[in-house]
Design an enzyme around this catalytic site. Structure first.
Site, PDB file in Angstrom:
ATOM      1  N   SER A  64     -16.021  36.893 -25.851  1.00 23.30           N
ATOM      2  CA  SER A  64     -14.771  37.656 -25.765  1.00 23.30           C
ATOM      3  C   SER A  64     -13.753  36.967 -24.854  1.00 23.30           C
ATOM      4  CB  SER A  64     -15.043  39.078 -25.276  1.00 23.30           C
ATOM      5  OG  SER A  64     -15.656  39.055 -24.005  1.00 23.30           O
ATOM      6  N   ASN A  76     -13.743  29.244 -38.254  1.00 19.20           N
ATOM      7  CA  ASN A  76     -14.341  29.966 -39.382  1.00 19.20           C
ATOM      8  C   ASN A  76     -14.691  31.403 -38.998  1.00 19.20           C
ATOM      9  OD1 ASN A  76     -16.450  29.261 -37.718  1.00 19.20           O
ATOM     10  ND2 ASN A  76     -17.869  28.770 -39.373  1.00 19.20           N
ATOM     11  N   ASP A  82     -28.744  29.466 -41.418  1.00 23.89           N
ATOM     12  CA  ASP A  82     -29.998  29.979 -41.983  1.00 23.89           C
ATOM     13  C   ASP A  82     -31.144  29.032 -41.644  1.00 23.89           C
ATOM     14  OD1 ASP A  82     -30.070  27.879 -43.840  1.00 23.89           O
ATOM     15  OD2 ASP A  82     -29.291  29.102 -45.463  1.00 23.89           O
ATOM     16  N   TYR A  85     -31.302  24.946 -41.991  1.00 21.51           N
ATOM     17  CA  TYR A  85     -30.632  24.020 -41.068  1.00 21.51           C
ATOM     18  C   TYR A  85     -31.535  23.875 -39.845  1.00 21.51           C
ATOM     19  CZ  TYR A  85     -26.726  21.721 -38.712  1.00 21.51           C
ATOM     20  OH  TYR A  85     -25.913  20.806 -38.081  1.00 21.51           O
TER      21      TYR A  85
END
Length: 121
Positions: A64, A76, A82, A85
């Site tokens: 934050s 992005n 997942d 990788y």
């Protein structure tokens, strides 16, 4: 939760640990000092590679305070990693866009990581 294997690719960052010892999230840190000019984008290496258990995924999100402290946005919005990788050299990185000139020091906390079981449709 099954165990997650972690490989550290940088000796400049602190070892991963749960936030305040009570959260399910872990802070991720810049693995090198990065200087950006307003309008530049790049991947910031996070200094870790992980092997997630089958059926799990990790979420990488900016802290934050990251925008306030550095003026960077995660380009992005959210990273999803997942279990495929998982190579020793599959270093996690944070894609960022700088809204102002900034300097991020090695070991600065810039992102969070949490893992959860994936639900398939």
């Amino acid at each position: 939760m099954p165990k997650i294997r972690i490989r550290y690719l940088s000796d400049k960052i602190e070892k991963l640990r749960y936030i305040d010892g009570k959260s399910d999230w872990i802070d991720l840190r810049a693995a090198e000092t990065v200087e950006l000019k307003a309008g530049e984008s790049r991947y910031i290496p996070l200094g870790v590679a992980m092997v997630l258990p089958q059926g799990y995924e990790a979420h990488v999100l900016p802290r934050s305070s990251t925008f306030r402290n550095y003026g960077i946005l995660m380009s992005n919005s959210m990273g999803v990693v997942d279990e495929s990788y998982c190579g020793d050299e599959d270093e996690w990185k944070m894609p960022v866009y700088a809204t102002r000139d900034c300097r991020i020091e090695a070991n600065d906390r810039i992102a969070h990581h949490g893992a959860s079981a994936r639900h398939r449709i």
